[in-house]
Motif scaffolding. Structure first.
Motif, PDB file in Angstrom:
ATOM      1  N   PRO A  42       1.148  -1.106   0.004  1.00 59.16           N
ATOM      2  CA  PRO A  42      -0.720   0.313   0.216  1.00 59.16           C
ATOM      3  C   PRO A  42       1.130   1.161   0.446  1.00 59.16           C
ATOM      4  O   PRO A  42       0.457   2.169  -1.145  1.00 59.16           O
ATOM      5  N   LYS A  43       2.334   1.078   0.473  1.00 58.15           N
ATOM      6  CA  LYS A  43       2.605   1.998  -0.053  1.00 58.15           C
ATOM      7  C   LYS A  43       3.326   3.183  -1.734  1.00 58.15           C
ATOM      8  O   LYS A  43       3.779   4.052  -0.806  1.00 58.15           O
ATOM      9  N   ILE A  44       3.177   1.978  -2.041  1.00 62.49           N
ATOM     10  CA  ILE A  44       2.718   2.848  -3.562  1.00 62.49           C
ATOM     11  C   ILE A  44       1.716   4.066  -3.375  1.00 62.49           C
ATOM     12  O   ILE A  44       2.307   4.635  -4.183  1.00 62.49           O
ATOM     13  N   TRP A  45       0.289   3.834  -2.531  1.00 62.08           N
ATOM     14  CA  TRP A  45      -0.182   4.555  -3.009  1.00 62.08           C
ATOM     15  C   TRP A  45       0.384   5.701  -1.898  1.00 62.08           C
ATOM     16  O   TRP A  45      -0.882   6.879  -2.922  1.00 62.08           O
ATOM     17  N   GLU A  46       0.705   5.276  -0.675  1.00 59.81           N
ATOM     18  CA  GLU A  46       0.574   5.909   0.211  1.00 59.81           C
ATOM     19  C   GLU A  46       2.183   7.656  -0.595  1.00 59.81           C
ATOM     20  O   GLU A  46       1.733   8.353   0.064  1.00 59.81           O
ATOM     21  N   ASP A  47       2.549   6.791  -0.985  1.00 60.88           N
ATOM     22  CA  ASP A  47       3.823   7.422  -1.887  1.00 60.88           C
ATOM     23  C   ASP A  47       3.983   7.268  -3.113  1.00 60.88           C
ATOM     24  O   ASP A  47       5.009   6.904  -3.589  1.00 60.88           O
ATOM     25  N   MET A  48       3.155   7.615  -3.799  1.00 63.59           N
ATOM     26  CA  MET A  48       3.024   7.394  -4.948  1.00 63.59           C
ATOM     27  C   MET A  48       4.235   8.284  -6.181  1.00 63.59           C
ATOM     28  O   MET A  48       5.177   7.813  -6.789  1.00 63.59           O
ATOM     29  N   GLU A  49       4.902   9.616  -5.934  1.00 57.83           N
ATOM     30  CA  GLU A  49       5.194  10.731  -5.753  1.00 57.83           C
ATOM     31  C   GLU A  49       6.820   9.788  -5.990  1.00 57.83           C
ATOM     32  O   GLU A  49       8.202   9.596  -6.759  1.00 57.83           O
ATOM     33  N   GLY A  50       7.058   9.220  -4.709  1.00 52.40           N
ATOM     34  CA  GLY A  50       8.079   8.072  -4.370  1.00 52.40           C
ATOM     35  C   GLY A  50       8.685   7.507  -5.261  1.00 52.40           C
ATOM     36  O   GLY A  50       9.770   7.196  -5.702  1.00 52.40           O
ATOM     37  N   PHE A  51       7.360   6.167  -5.658  1.00 49.14           N
ATOM     38  CA  PHE A  51       7.271   5.125  -5.809  1.00 49.14           C
ATOM     39  C   PHE A  51       7.997   5.431  -7.896  1.00 49.14           C
ATOM     40  O   PHE A  51       9.396   5.159  -8.444  1.00 49.14           O
ATOM     41  N   LYS A  52       7.124   6.680  -8.063  1.00 46.85           N
ATOM     42  CA  LYS A  52       7.140   6.984  -9.788  1.00 46.85           C
ATOM     43  C   LYS A  52       9.239   7.708 -10.075  1.00 46.85           C
ATOM     44  O   LYS A  52       9.612   7.174 -10.875  1.00 46.85           O
ATOM     45  N   ALA A  53       9.339   8.345  -8.595  1.00 46.07           N
ATOM     46  CA  ALA A  53      10.503   9.064  -9.147  1.00 46.07           C
ATOM     47  C   ALA A  53      11.768   7.747  -8.258  1.00 46.07           C
ATOM     48  O   ALA A  53      12.884   6.877  -9.408  1.00 46.07           O
ATOM     49  N   ALA A  54      11.533   6.206  -7.785  1.00 46.14           N
ATOM     50  CA  ALA A  54      12.271   4.859  -7.886  1.00 46.14           C
ATOM     51  C   ALA A  54      12.241   4.346  -9.497  1.00 46.14           C
ATOM     52  O   ALA A  54      13.336   4.082  -9.499  1.00 46.14           O
ATOM     53  N   VAL A  55      11.027   4.306 -10.226  1.00 46.38           N
ATOM     54  CA  VAL A  55      11.291   4.019 -11.296  1.00 46.38           C
ATOM     55  C   VAL A  55      12.042   4.702 -12.580  1.00 46.38           C
ATOM     56  O   VAL A  55      12.408   4.653 -12.922  1.00 46.38           O
ATOM     57  N   ALA A  56      11.838   6.029 -12.345  1.00 43.35           N
ATOM     58  CA  ALA A  56      12.262   7.107 -13.305  1.00 43.35           C
ATOM     59  C   ALA A  56      14.535   6.669 -12.470  1.00 43.35           C
ATOM     60  O   ALA A  56      14.801   6.834 -13.960  1.00 43.35           O
ATOM     61  N   LYS A  57      13.913   6.758 -11.519  1.00 43.19           N
ATOM     62  CA  LYS A  57      15.395   5.880 -10.944  1.00 43.19           C
ATOM     63  C   LYS A  57      16.681   5.046 -12.516  1.00 43.19           C
ATOM     64  O   LYS A  57      17.326   5.231 -12.718  1.00 43.19           O
ATOM     65  N   VAL A  58      15.409   3.894 -11.958  1.00 45.67           N
ATOM     66  CA  VAL A  58      15.980   2.676 -13.258  1.00 45.67           C
ATOM     67  C   VAL A  58      15.534   3.058 -14.292  1.00 45.67           C
ATOM     68  O   VAL A  58      17.064   2.860 -15.102  1.00 45.67           O
ATOM     69  N   GLU A  59      14.994   3.619 -14.834  1.00 45.47           N
ATOM     70  CA  GLU A  59      14.989   3.717 -16.084  1.00 45.47           C
ATOM     71  C   GLU A  59      16.169   4.473 -16.659  1.00 45.47           C
ATOM     72  O   GLU A  59      16.761   4.431 -17.783  1.00 45.47           O
ATOM     73  N   ALA A  60      16.421   5.681 -15.571  1.00 45.09           N
ATOM     74  CA  ALA A  60      17.634   6.796 -16.059  1.00 45.09           C
ATOM     75  C   ALA A  60      18.938   5.695 -16.273  1.00 45.09           C
ATOM     76  O   ALA A  60      19.927   5.700 -17.352  1.00 45.09           O
ATOM     77  N   ASP A  61      19.457   5.240 -15.050  1.00 43.48           N
ATOM     78  CA  ASP A  61      20.490   3.709 -14.649  1.00 43.48           C
ATOM     79  C   ASP A  61      20.268   2.515 -16.382  1.00 43.48           C
ATOM     80  O   ASP A  61      21.249   2.416 -16.828  1.00 43.48           O
ATOM     81  N   LEU A  62      18.996   2.714 -16.550  1.00 40.47           N
ATOM     82  CA  LEU A  62      19.298   1.503 -17.458  1.00 40.47           C
ATOM     83  C   LEU A  62      19.592   2.374 -19.285  1.00 40.47           C
ATOM     84  O   LEU A  62      20.525   1.779 -19.836  1.00 40.47           O
ATOM     85  N   ASP A  63      19.215   3.731 -19.355  1.00 35.80           N
ATOM     86  CA  ASP A  63      19.274   4.121 -20.003  1.00 35.80           C
ATOM     87  C   ASP A  63      21.363   4.414 -20.325  1.00 35.80           C
ATOM     88  O   ASP A  63      21.545   4.421 -21.427  1.00 35.80           O
ATOM     89  N   ALA A  64      21.141   4.870 -18.798  1.00 39.89           N
ATOM     90  CA  ALA A  64      23.371   4.399 -19.491  1.00 39.89           C
ATOM     91  C   ALA A  64      23.968   3.579 -19.441  1.00 39.89           C
ATOM     92  O   ALA A  64      24.908   3.189 -20.405  1.00 39.89           O
ATOM     93  N   ALA A  65      23.316   2.171 -18.916  1.00 33.20           N
ATOM     94  CA  ALA A  65      23.683   1.244 -19.054  1.00 33.20           C
ATOM     95  C   ALA A  65      23.602   0.955 -20.523  1.00 33.20           C
ATOM     96  O   ALA A  65      24.647   0.067 -21.041  1.00 33.20           O
ATOM     97  N   ILE A  66      22.981   0.697 -21.351  1.00 37.77           N
ATOM     98  CA  ILE A  66      22.456   1.156 -22.998  1.00 37.77           C
ATOM     99  C   ILE A  66      23.251   1.803 -23.666  1.00 37.77           C
ATOM    100  O   ILE A  66      24.006   0.797 -24.464  1.00 37.77           O
ATOM    101  N   ALA A  67      23.193   2.971 -23.897  1.00 36.42           N
ATOM    102  CA  ALA A  67      24.808   3.981 -24.315  1.00 36.42           C
ATOM    103  C   ALA A  67      26.042   3.585 -23.843  1.00 36.42           C
ATOM    104  O   ALA A  67      27.014   3.510 -24.488  1.00 36.42           O
ATOM    105  N   ALA A  68      26.286   3.269 -22.391  1.00 33.36           N
ATOM    106  CA  ALA A  68      27.446   2.736 -22.397  1.00 33.36           C
ATOM    107  C   ALA A  68      28.130   1.052 -23.163  1.00 33.36           C
ATOM    108  O   ALA A  68      28.569   1.104 -23.833  1.00 33.36           O
ATOM    109  N   ALA A  69      27.203   0.763 -23.177  1.00 31.53           N
ATOM    110  CA  ALA A  69      26.799  -0.895 -23.938  1.00 31.53           C
ATOM    111  C   ALA A  69      28.065  -1.644 -23.677  1.00 31.53           C
ATOM    112  O   ALA A  69      29.076  -1.600 -24.689  1.00 31.53           O
ATOM    113  N   PRO A  70      28.689  -2.133 -22.294  1.00 34.68           N
ATOM    114  CA  PRO A  70      29.792  -2.841 -21.896  1.00 34.68           C
ATOM    115  C   PRO A  70      30.431  -3.314 -22.574  1.00 34.68           C
ATOM    116  O   PRO A  70      29.619  -4.933 -22.885  1.00 34.68           O
TER     117      PRO A  70
END
Lengths: 143, 304
Positions: free
Chosen positions: A87-115
């Motif tokens: 239920p914390k997702i709905w209590e803190d939707m902003e925090g949850f969206k920020a967590a999703v945005a962070k993994v998306e940003a880290d994945l974008d960086a990983a794909i750009a780095a293409a190690p």
């Protein structure tokens, strides 16, 4: 009067019964797909599989696609039902969206780095993988 | 009539006397307490990580890269009421800075405060009772090196009869024992080490074992999981049953403790996330020992 109350109770039961099963099954499918992709990456981390730059890139891309719009799979009526979402997702939707945005940003960086080799891959993997637990620590409950 | 009244008074006094005798705090023997101020702080850090002291006593957002700040603060909501983890930092006024090593050992292994009161078993002394006194001394030496945090304790919020601390003396007679839970091959050093970590400082059973109505661990269902003792959801069964983690190899278990990923590449979440990060700081040998013990523990079918 009794019939009306019974009817309302039945209607409420039915609506909670279906509790947006589509959103729940969609987000489960996304997470299952993520698990498969992480599995490929972990095999390379542990050395059970030789490092393969194309396979790593494909896995990062799969997770990135799964996470696209993931935060939209949590409508109010999908809080209950066959779900381990906290239920914390709905209590803190902003925090949850920020967590999703962070993994998306880290994945974008990983794909750009293409190690291209394992030494370059390891820190990129750690950066992405840390998101899994960070989010599950707060926004999921075990049932 | 007078005789009956007198007999009742005598009976009441006798019952009260027996209650007081049975519930008296039971400190450690003097010879064990004597060595408690000679611990090794470096070795104690490893015990601190095995126990995850920081998870409850470290406040809400313990930063990974700074020294643990043990000002307390976590609220454990249980069926008996809410327990507030106290300040165990070396602050002399609000923490445990004025304690001796003997005070610390009696708290850890007997659940007895310096003033002779019983602690509630939300503080898992029932597990710490199985610790080696030398490890407790090392842990004390380490905790004394940590920063003092000035934060006054919040009293527990409990309902009667759980609000009567003296009654815990009876509870301890039922549930406090330094004996190991699982019988294993005592010559197998890896298993013995794993059992020590899990049943002692790691206190895994305190969450992963279901409890009786008065809060004692149901040792017949040791590590069998069940409803979370606080908060929402369920605690997983970690026995080698099919309904537990029977499909995990020892290597899978050790890797999950190291990385936070299960063999299905889900991640360990909830309160286990913090526990896992602490266990990841132990040595690989310690994690392998924990895994070997979990594979050797009796399988328990999940109740559903």
């Amino acid at each position: 009067m009794h019939k009306l109350i019974l009817g309302m109770a039945a209607a409420m039961f039915l609506t909670t019964g279906v509790a947006n099963a589509d959103a729940i099954s969609d987000r489960k499918a996304a997470m299952k797909s993520n698990g498969g992709a992480i599995g490929t990456l972990v095999k390379m981390v542990k050395g059970e599989m030789d490092y393969d730059p194309a396979a790593a890139l494909a896995a990062f891309t799969t997770i990135r696609e799964d996470m696209e719009g993931f935060e939209d799979l949590f409508p109010e009526d999908s809080m209950t039902g066959d779900t381990t979402a906290s239920p914390k997702i709905w209590e803190d939707m902003e925090g949850f969206k920020a967590a999703v945005a962070k993994v998306e940003a880290d994945l974008d960086a990983a794909i750009a780095a293409a190690p291209q080799d394992k030494a370059a891959f390891m820190p990129v993997f750690q950066q992405v993988a840390g998101n899994c637990q960070a989010c599950h620590e707060t926004y999921r409950i075990k049932k | 009539m007078k005789r009956i009244a007198a007999a009742l008074v005598i009976l009441a006094i006798a019952v009260a006397a027996v209650f007081f005798w049975l519930t008296a705090p039971n400190p450690l023997p003097v010879d064990i307490l004597a060595g408690m101020d000679e611990g090794d702080a470096m070795a104690g850090e490893r015990i601190f990580n095995a126990g995850g002291c920081n998870s409850c006593h470290g406040g809400k957002d313990p930063a990974a890269d700074t020294l643990p700040m043990l000002g307390g603060g976590l609220a454990l909501k249980t069926p008996f009421g809410t327990f507030h983890a106290p300040n165990i930092s070396p602050d002399p006024d609000t923490g445990i800075g004025k304690w001796s090593g003997a005070d610390f050992a009696n708290a850890m292994m007997r659940g007895v405060s310096p003033s002779g009161q019983h602690y509630y078993p939300a503080f898992p002394f029932t597990s710490y009772a199985r610790m080696k006194p030398g490890d407790v001394a090392d842990l004390w030496a380490y905790i004394k090196t940590l920063p003092a945090v000035a934060r006054a304790n919040v009293p527990h919020e409990l309902s009667f009869p759980f609000s009567v601390r003296r009654g815990l003396g009876l509870w301890k007679l039922l549930y406090l024992s330094p004996d190991p839970v699982v019988a294993i091959d005592e010559t197998d050093e890896k298993l013995v080490r794993g059992r020590y970590l899990v049943e002692g400082p790691g206190h895994c059973g305190e969450c992963h074992t279901p409890r009786s109505l008065i809060g004692g661990l149901d040792k017949a269902r040791w590590l069998g999981g069940g409803p979370a003792p606080e908060g929402d959801g369920k605690i997983p069964n970690i026995t080698p049953d099919a309904s537990g983690i029977g499909s995990w190899s020892a290597e899978d278990i050790a890797y999950s403790m190291e990385s936070g990923f299960t063999p299905e590449f889900d991640s360990l979440g909830g309160s286990m996330a913090d526990v896992q990060r602490n266990i990841a700081r132990l040595t690989a040998e310690d994690r392998q020992a924990i895994a070997a013990y979990l594979k050797a523990a009796p399988p328990v079918a999940s109740s559903r």
